[in-house]
Design an enzyme around this catalytic site. Sequence first.
Site, PDB file in Angstrom:
ATOM      1  N   LEU A 137     -21.112 -12.301  29.393  1.00 17.99           N
ATOM      2  CA  LEU A 137     -21.866 -11.339  28.597  1.00 17.99           C
ATOM      3  C   LEU A 137     -21.163 -11.251  27.250  1.00 17.99           C
ATOM      4  O   LEU A 137     -19.940 -11.406  27.168  1.00 17.99           O
ATOM      5  CB  LEU A 137     -21.872  -9.953  29.249  1.00 17.99           C
ATOM      6  N   ASP A 138     -21.924 -10.986  26.190  1.00 20.73           N
ATOM      7  CA  ASP A 138     -21.306 -10.772  24.886  1.00 20.73           C
ATOM      8  C   ASP A 138     -20.334  -9.595  24.962  1.00 20.73           C
ATOM      9  O   ASP A 138     -20.497  -8.684  25.784  1.00 20.73           O
ATOM     10  CB  ASP A 138     -22.369 -10.472  23.827  1.00 20.73           C
ATOM     11  N   LYS A 139     -19.357  -9.598  24.091  1.00 21.99           N
ATOM     12  CA  LYS A 139     -18.340  -8.546  24.082  1.00 21.99           C
ATOM     13  C   LYS A 139     -18.963  -7.157  24.048  1.00 21.99           C
ATOM     14  O   LYS A 139     -18.537  -6.254  24.773  1.00 21.99           O
ATOM     15  CB  LYS A 139     -17.414  -8.734  22.878  1.00 21.99           C
TER      16      LYS A 139
END
Length: 303
Positions: free
Chosen positions: A136-138
């Site tokens: 997942l993106d940060k």
Amino acid sequence: MHKRFASDKYFKRLDICLSENFDISRSFSSEIIKDGRVYLNSNEIKKASASVQEGDILDIYFPEEKEKIQLRPVDLSLKIVYENNWYAVVDKPSGIAVHPSESNNDVTLVNALLYSLESLASEGEEDDRPGIIHRLDKDTSGLLIVAKTFDAKKKLQNLFKNRKISKKYICICAGNPIENIYEIENMVGRHPVTRYKMAVLKEGGRFAKSRVVVMERFESAFKAEVKIFTGRTHQIRVHMAHLGFPIIGDSLYGGKKAAGYPIQRQALHSSSLSFFCPFERKEVYFEAELPADMKKLINVLAE
């Protein structure tokens, strides 16, 4: 590191030539060729299949060796949604990268997993992403599956590869859509100019498919559930921006339309995962409630 090499024989493929003469794997050879690090007779070449003639001069610019990332367990109060002998499902908070980097090797999901779980699938001492199957993106929150054994990692990777895992997200977007359901199918790849961004492309890229269902409407925004059928980088963020309804708080793809709201990141949350578990031999379903910042945003929009 620069090395120059004069070929003393014919090679059908450039990657084979590099592999045999520099004691590196063909996959690594292909990687540095694609990265533009190899010059054939002073001409940059990016095709691993290119042939090499006797007497050809090769200039190779090898990447500098990276210092090994030291992994250590860190207590980040990670929420474990489910755990068995083969894998765990965790609820990643926003603001935490999934895996370490040279600039951040302490505050990542991997550090939290090393603290919270007794075992993680690892491919050896050089593996700086133990247990990681997908990302997942940060600044995206929500559910992730992590593998505890090497066998489990391979089987779960195959489930993702064959699109056997259903993934749904909740996002809050700017705008007023006419329809309640949108099916998006197109090609997504690197932005032709801004290379750190992704974009919908007319040529090239990889197939991406998302299904958007409007769940709740506000004056100038809406809450939606998005099911992704492919897992391209930034897929939902790119697709929503392409529709003209950027995710609120998305500074990379949202522009002014998505700015000025009371949230400090993109309002995107991995809300549910479901699949047939190959270990327990049954259908499993996991969900994670919206985090506090997205709940607060919805309350403000509903006023």
